[in-house]
Write a protein that holds these residues in place. Structure first.
Motif, short mmCIF file in Angstrom:
data_model
loop_
_atom_site.label_atom_id
_atom_site.label_comp_id
_atom_site.label_asym_id
_atom_site.label_seq_id
_atom_site.Cartn_x
_atom_site.Cartn_y
_atom_site.Cartn_z
N PRO A 151 -5.82 1.69 0.37
CA PRO A 151 -5.59 0.34 0.90
C PRO A 151 -4.20 0.21 1.53
CG PRO A 151 -6.46 0.26 -1.35
CD PRO A 151 -6.07 1.68 -1.09
N ARG A 205 -9.78 6.71 0.42
CA ARG A 205 -9.63 5.40 1.04
C ARG A 205 -8.41 4.72 0.42
NH1 ARG A 205 -14.48 3.41 3.33
NH2 ARG A 205 -16.18 4.94 3.21
N ASP A 248 -6.06 -6.40 6.36
CA ASP A 248 -6.45 -5.53 5.25
C ASP A 248 -7.10 -4.27 5.83
OD1 ASP A 248 -7.01 -4.56 2.71
OD2 ASP A 248 -8.92 -5.63 2.60
N CYS A 249 -6.45 -3.13 5.67
CA CYS A 249 -6.92 -1.89 6.27
C CYS A 249 -7.13 -0.82 5.20
CB CYS A 249 -5.90 -1.37 7.29
SG CYS A 249 -5.65 -2.46 8.72
N ARG A 250 -7.71 0.28 5.62
CA ARG A 250 -7.84 1.47 4.78
C ARG A 250 -7.37 2.68 5.59
NH1 ARG A 250 -8.36 -2.18 2.06
NH2 ARG A 250 -9.89 -2.69 0.44
N TRP A 251 -6.55 3.50 4.95
CA TRP A 251 -6.13 4.77 5.55
C TRP A 251 -7.13 5.79 5.04
CZ3 TRP A 251 -3.99 6.59 9.54
CH2 TRP A 251 -3.17 7.72 9.60
N LEU A 252 -8.07 6.16 5.91
CA LEU A 252 -9.23 6.95 5.53
C LEU A 252 -9.01 8.42 5.82
CD1 LEU A 252 -11.99 4.62 7.06
CD2 LEU A 252 -11.21 4.69 4.67
N GLY A 293 0.80 -1.22 0.00
CA GLY A 293 0.00 0.00 0.00
C GLY A 293 0.83 1.27 0.00
#
Length: 390
Positions: free
Chosen positions: A374, A372, A381-385, A25
């Motif tokens: 990834p 968002r 599995d994350c999202r940097w929002l 990511g």
């Protein structure tokens, strides 16, 4: 050596072909970092970035790059479609009397596959056998294998009908900065934290705050970036034992990296963290002191619901718990709801960047993300929002 094998052994003054291994990511962010540090032909891959550099630039990356786990320098590449081709190619790849004389210890790591080479351990063993057999034939003696602290760390990657044989210049993983003896329950790796900060665009010109700061890694990495504290200055590297190691050039790059901190004279805006567990807060303070940024951080004891931001606008960063264990999710939903409510009440005009490993929990914020990104955090599995708080 057979020129048809595709030898790329470094020639004095010639370019170094390298690969930076980076967190999933962060490939594009790492490519930008490598470009800024003087690399050429930079190309993001999957969990890696390909680049070219000279020897000084390769040294610079080890001292200054914040995002890579490892930095690999290609030694040779050759066709490989069988275990025998791997064995022969390794023996002919470079002048091993220079790179691996019998008194030198080594280790081999392997990734990728080729016909008959589907297991990384077996592929690494094939490289090891090729090298020690060659040594016995030429010198009647062989190198020892040292898995923990070898003189030469070799990395084999198989794929596309080719074998790429590289040297790992890093030694241990570059994410270990040396300041974090104390950690919370689920700490971010330092290079991942540095990459997340890079993605926010924070440059030290506006306040930064983390209302759930834990052991402080996000804020510490941000402060070290803003203060010009190069991450590699406090450690030794495998490349210092390479046969072409240039002590004078290395010292020049060390001096340049050290000078970055001296050039950072502008006072920083407030960098504020809050943690409700006194023991974890003490860990954060200890880490900040070891990382040379204790004076730059305002670390407070308290609940995130009571957080009062410094005068803004600024940037909030946050890595709240994801509720990985059964039963935790229901308990965490009120926390996310309260966090969203607190930010809307007190942080209007700020930007929020939140690392989410659970979209259901993030929904409790009652806020709409504008970006968002990834990210993989420890296999999750994350999202940097990104949110703009109105």
């Amino acid at each position: 050596m057979d020129a048809g094998v595709g030898i790329t052994e470094p020639i004095n003054g010639g370019p170094i072909h390298g690969v930076a291994v980076v967190p999933p990511g962060l490939e594009n962010a790492a490519a930008s970092e490598l470009t800024a540090l003087g690399c050429r032909a930079v190309s993001p891959l999957l969990r890696a970035v390909r680049f070219q550099s000279d020897l000084a630039g390769f040294y610079r990356l080890h001292l200054q790059a914040r995002l890579p786990f490892r930095l690999l320098r290609q030694l040779a590449h050759f066709p490989c479609s069988s275990k025998d081709e791997l064995y022969d190619g390794v023996q002919r790849a470079v002048d091993w009397s220079r790179w691996l004389p019998p008194g030198t210890s080594f280790r081999v790591d392997a990734t990728g596959t080729a016909p008959g080479l589907n297991h990384s351990h077996y592929s690494a063993l094939q490289v090891k056998n090729a090298l020690v057999d060659l040594q016995r034939q030429q010198w009647g003696a062989r190198s020892s294998v040292d898995l923990d602290d070898p003189d030469l760390a070799l990395h084999l990657h198989l794929g596309g009908g080719e074998a790429n044989l590289s040297l790992d210049g890093s030694g241990g993983s570059l994410h270990r900065r040396g300041y974090r003896a104390a950690m919370g329950l689920a700490p971010l790796k330092e290079n991942l934290a540095a990459g997340l900060i890079a993605l926010t665009g924070w440059d030290g010109s506006v306040p930064l705050a983390d209302p759930l700061c834990g052991s402080g890694t996000l804020l510490i990495e941000a402060a070290r970036l803003a203060l010009g504290l190069a991450p590699g200055l406090g450690r030794h590297f495998a490349l210092e034992r390479w046969p072409d190691f240039d002590p004078q050039l290395w010292q020049q790059e060390r001096q340049a990296a050290t000078a970055l901190a001296l050039a950072s004279v502008d006072p920083l805006p407030p960098i504020v963290g809050m943690e409700q567990d006194p023991a974890v807060l003490e860990q954060a303070r200890s880490n900040a002191k070891a990382g040379g940024v204790a004076e730059a951080l305002d670390l407070r004891l308290g609940d995130c619901r009571d957080f009062q931001p410094p005068a803004g606008p600024g940037i909030l960063v946050c890595n709240p718990p994801y509720g990985e264990r059964i039963g935790e999710r229901d308990a965490l939903e009120p926390l996310y709801a309260d966090l969203g409510r607190m930010m809307k009440e007190r942080c209007s005009g700020w930007s929020l960047w939140l690392l989410s490993g659970n979209p259901e929990l993030t929904g409790a914020l009652k806020m709409k993300a504008s970006r968002r990104i990834p990210i993989s955090n420890g296999g999750i599995d994350c999202r940097w929002l990104h949110y703009e708080i109105r």
